[in-house]
Design a protein around this motif. Structure first.
Motif, PDB file in Angstrom:
ATOM      1  N   MET A 286       0.851  -1.207   0.000  1.00  0.00           N
ATOM      2  CA  MET A 286       0.000   0.000   0.000  1.00  0.00           C
ATOM      3  C   MET A 286       0.884   1.254   0.000  1.00  0.00           C
ATOM      4  O   MET A 286       1.861   1.333   0.735  1.00  0.00           O
ATOM      5  CB  MET A 286      -0.892  -0.002   1.248  1.00  0.00           C
ATOM      6  N   ASP A 287       0.519   2.228  -0.836  1.00  0.00           N
ATOM      7  CA  ASP A 287       1.251   3.489  -0.896  1.00  0.00           C
ATOM      8  C   ASP A 287       0.695   4.417   0.184  1.00  0.00           C
ATOM      9  O   ASP A 287      -0.352   5.029   0.024  1.00  0.00           O
ATOM     10  CB  ASP A 287       1.076   4.092  -2.298  1.00  0.00           C
ATOM     11  N   THR A 288       1.419   4.489   1.303  1.00  0.00           N
ATOM     12  CA  THR A 288       0.918   5.292   2.431  1.00  0.00           C
ATOM     13  C   THR A 288       0.879   6.777   2.091  1.00  0.00           C
ATOM     14  O   THR A 288       0.008   7.502   2.562  1.00  0.00           O
ATOM     15  CB  THR A 288       1.788   5.066   3.688  1.00  0.00           C
ATOM     16  N   ASN A 289       1.839   7.261   1.273  1.00  0.00           N
ATOM     17  CA  ASN A 289       1.844   8.671   0.858  1.00  0.00           C
ATOM     18  C   ASN A 289       0.561   9.007   0.104  1.00  0.00           C
ATOM     19  O   ASN A 289      -0.051  10.040   0.317  1.00  0.00           O
ATOM     20  CB  ASN A 289       3.045   8.987  -0.045  1.00  0.00           C
ATOM     21  N   ASN A 290       0.196   8.088  -0.801  1.00  0.00           N
ATOM     22  CA  ASN A 290      -1.017   8.317  -1.599  1.00  0.00           C
ATOM     23  C   ASN A 290      -2.268   8.265  -0.722  1.00  0.00           C
ATOM     24  O   ASN A 290      -3.184   9.059  -0.894  1.00  0.00           O
ATOM     25  CB  ASN A 290      -1.118   7.300  -2.736  1.00  0.00           C
TER      26      ASN A 290
ATOM     27  N   SER B 153      -2.483   8.988   2.525  1.00  0.00           N
ATOM     28  CA  SER B 153      -2.598  10.181   3.375  1.00  0.00           C
ATOM     29  C   SER B 153      -2.983  11.408   2.543  1.00  0.00           C
ATOM     30  O   SER B 153      -3.761  12.250   2.983  1.00  0.00           O
ATOM     31  CB  SER B 153      -1.298  10.441   4.140  1.00  0.00           C
ATOM     32  N   ALA B 154      -2.447  11.493   1.304  1.00  0.00           N
ATOM     33  CA  ALA B 154      -2.821  12.606   0.415  1.00  0.00           C
ATOM     34  C   ALA B 154      -4.300  12.513   0.049  1.00  0.00           C
ATOM     35  O   ALA B 154      -4.988  13.524  -0.051  1.00  0.00           O
ATOM     36  CB  ALA B 154      -1.955  12.590  -0.842  1.00  0.00           C
ATOM     37  N   LYS B 155      -4.775  11.281  -0.107  1.00  0.00           N
ATOM     38  CA  LYS B 155      -6.182  11.047  -0.442  1.00  0.00           C
ATOM     39  C   LYS B 155      -7.089  11.570   0.677  1.00  0.00           C
ATOM     40  O   LYS B 155      -8.180  12.080   0.426  1.00  0.00           O
ATOM     41  CB  LYS B 155      -6.402   9.540  -0.667  1.00  0.00           C
ATOM     42  N   ASP B 156      -6.621  11.421   1.915  1.00  0.00           N
ATOM     43  CA  ASP B 156      -7.401  11.917   3.053  1.00  0.00           C
ATOM     44  C   ASP B 156      -7.458  13.447   3.061  1.00  0.00           C
ATOM     45  O   ASP B 156      -8.448  14.036   3.483  1.00  0.00           O
ATOM     46  CB  ASP B 156      -6.776  11.433   4.380  1.00  0.00           C
ATOM     47  N   ARG B 157      -6.363  14.066   2.581  1.00  0.00           N
ATOM     48  CA  ARG B 157      -6.286  15.536   2.624  1.00  0.00           C
ATOM     49  C   ARG B 157      -7.015  16.191   1.449  1.00  0.00           C
ATOM     50  O   ARG B 157      -7.613  17.248   1.598  1.00  0.00           O
ATOM     51  CB  ARG B 157      -4.820  15.995   2.637  1.00  0.00           C
TER      52      ARG B 157
ATOM     53  N   TYR C 174      -3.019  10.747  -5.849  1.00  0.00           N
ATOM     54  CA  TYR C 174      -3.193  11.871  -4.927  1.00  0.00           C
ATOM     55  C   TYR C 174      -1.855  12.442  -4.467  1.00  0.00           C
ATOM     56  O   TYR C 174      -1.689  13.659  -4.373  1.00  0.00           O
ATOM     57  CB  TYR C 174      -4.028  11.438  -3.710  1.00  0.00           C
ATOM     58  N   ALA C 175      -0.910  11.572  -4.169  1.00  0.00           N
ATOM     59  CA  ALA C 175       0.395  12.026  -3.650  1.00  0.00           C
ATOM     60  C   ALA C 175       1.120  12.869  -4.686  1.00  0.00           C
ATOM     61  O   ALA C 175       1.627  13.955  -4.376  1.00  0.00           O
ATOM     62  CB  ALA C 175       1.248  10.822  -3.244  1.00  0.00           C
TER      63      ALA C 175
ATOM     64  N   PHE D 173       2.633  18.222  -6.909  1.00  0.00           N
ATOM     65  CA  PHE D 173       2.601  19.117  -8.070  1.00  0.00           C
ATOM     66  C   PHE D 173       1.852  20.404  -7.735  1.00  0.00           C
ATOM     67  O   PHE D 173       2.329  21.503  -8.003  1.00  0.00           O
ATOM     68  CB  PHE D 173       1.951  18.414  -9.271  1.00  0.00           C
ATOM     69  N   TYR D 174       0.668  20.270  -7.117  1.00  0.00           N
ATOM     70  CA  TYR D 174      -0.185  21.439  -6.924  1.00  0.00           C
ATOM     71  C   TYR D 174       0.405  22.422  -5.916  1.00  0.00           C
ATOM     72  O   TYR D 174       0.216  23.633  -6.050  1.00  0.00           O
ATOM     73  CB  TYR D 174      -1.604  21.038  -6.522  1.00  0.00           C
ATOM     74  N   SER D 175       1.141  21.910  -4.940  1.00  0.00           N
ATOM     75  CA  SER D 175       1.768  22.825  -3.972  1.00  0.00           C
ATOM     76  C   SER D 175       2.809  23.702  -4.690  1.00  0.00           C
ATOM     77  O   SER D 175       2.944  24.888  -4.393  1.00  0.00           O
ATOM     78  CB  SER D 175       2.415  22.049  -2.828  1.00  0.00           C
ATOM     79  N   ARG D 176       3.507  23.108  -5.677  1.00  0.00           N
ATOM     80  CA  ARG D 176       4.474  23.887  -6.465  1.00  0.00           C
ATOM     81  C   ARG D 176       3.749  24.820  -7.443  1.00  0.00           C
ATOM     82  O   ARG D 176       4.140  25.959  -7.650  1.00  0.00           O
ATOM     83  CB  ARG D 176       5.412  22.946  -7.245  1.00  0.00           C
TER      84      ARG D 176
END
Length: 341
Positions: free
Chosen positions: A1-5, A7-11, A28-29, A34-37
């Motif tokens: 499981m991609d934990t980064n993805n 957690s990003a999915k939750d946000r 999502y990750a 990308f979107y923060s940049r």
């Protein structure tokens, strides 16, 4: 499981700011990174655009405006910029009350009304704002613009694909009349004959893309010929939907910024960039279905999600693309198509 993805999915919300639901495969990750940049870039662009928009006559044809548009128009100014640079604003001001009168006339045209109604529920099934139970629901607005336009341009009437284009215009302008005049700019001037009954402009440009690929990416052109794949099977949706539902929405809007300012040549730049960037991948195709699958694959992934970098690439990767070359190729291909009919 991609934990980064995860957690990003939750946000990140499941539905984006335009009302489109994110797919199961949505990264999502990567998108969050990308979107923060990209937000930093958007903020910087917004300050520059706010200065230029203080004087509406400043948004006229110039190298500075062309550069600004290629670098992206912030959402808060997009509707106004599209209206000005496409000539839609001038047409709207020259024809006060015209939209409402043509809408009333169109509503009496039973055949047109029935055709438009048939497509309303098929428009963006993945967009919550176009669903019947949405509040407010954008379907009545979509209906009005399409009926008015069908009555206004009787040689086109209503053609599939126009519902998606109009839907995007409504999401950007949030205004029926502006959407109508922008649709008129696209169909009447920027994309001549794309949506006429014979779709001669669309058929011509698909063949012209094939010619450009032969000139600029010959190995791919040879592969397409060898497997006897028609260009219309690979790219018709790219052209008829102007990359809607093909590329991510932010990227589509950036392409349209340039489309309204520079014209249909931009569509060739986008197509050539995708094909050139993924040349090695496309050349792995072993047969006809393989080629078709690879052309679907190249419209997904990080290249097209990173809309700011992608837009930089479309003006560098394909190399020079003069209006003269395109006009000449269009003339040749149009003549060939007409003789085949």
């Amino acid at each position: 499981m991609d934990t980064n993805n995860e957690s990003a999915k939750d946000r990140l919300p499941r539905v984006d700011s335009y009302g489109f639901e994110r797919s199961e495969e949505f990264d999502y990750a990567f998108y969050e990174d990308f979107y923060s940049r990209y937000m930093t870039i958007l903020t910087r662009r917004a300050i520059k655009w706010s200065k230029i928009m203080q004087n509406s006559t400043a948004v006229e044809k110039s190298l500075k405006v062309k550069r600004y548009i290629r670098k992206g128009v912030p959402n808060e100014h997009r509707s106004s910029v599209w209206m000005i640079v496409s000539g839609a604003q001038a047409q709207m001001e020259l024809n006060p009350g015209y939209y409402h009168s043509v809408l009333l006339e169109g509503q009496k045209n039973t055949k047109l009304v029935d055709t438009v109604i048939t497509d309303l529920n098929r428009t963006f099934p993945d967009n919550v704002k176009f669903r019947k139970n949405a509040s407010p629901c954008l379907q009545p607005t979509l209906y009005n613009v399409l009926v008015a336009y069908g009555q206004h341009n009787k040689s086109v009437g209503y053609c599939q694909g126009m519902n998606f284009i109009t839907g995007i215009l409504i999401l950007v302008t949030k205004d029926e009349e502006k959407s109508f005049w922008l649709l008129d700019a696209l169909i009447g001037r920027i994309l001549p004959d794309y949506y006429s009954p014979a779709m001669m402009g669309l058929k011509t440009d698909q063949e012209v893309l094939g010619d450009l690929v032969k000139m600029k990416i010959p190995a791919v052109a040879e592969l397409i010929d060898r497997h006897e794949v028609m260009w219309t099977l690979l790219v018709s949706r790219w052209f008829i939907c102007l990359f809607i539902d093909i590329l991510p929405i932010e990227t589509v809007l950036r392409i349209w910024d340039c489309l309204f300012y520079e014209g249909s040549k931009v569509l060739f730049r986008v197509a050539l960039t995708l094909i050139k960037h993924y040349q090695a991948y496309i050349l792995e195709a072993k047969n006809f279905p393989d080629v078709c699958d690879k052309f679907k694959d190249i419209t997904k992934g990080t290249l097209v999600t990173e809309c700011h970098l992608f837009m930089q690439k479309i003006f560098t990767e394909p190399g020079s693309l003069s209006r003269k070359t395109i006009s000449k190729l269009r003339e040749q291909r149009r003549t060939q198509l007409l003789t085949q009919e």
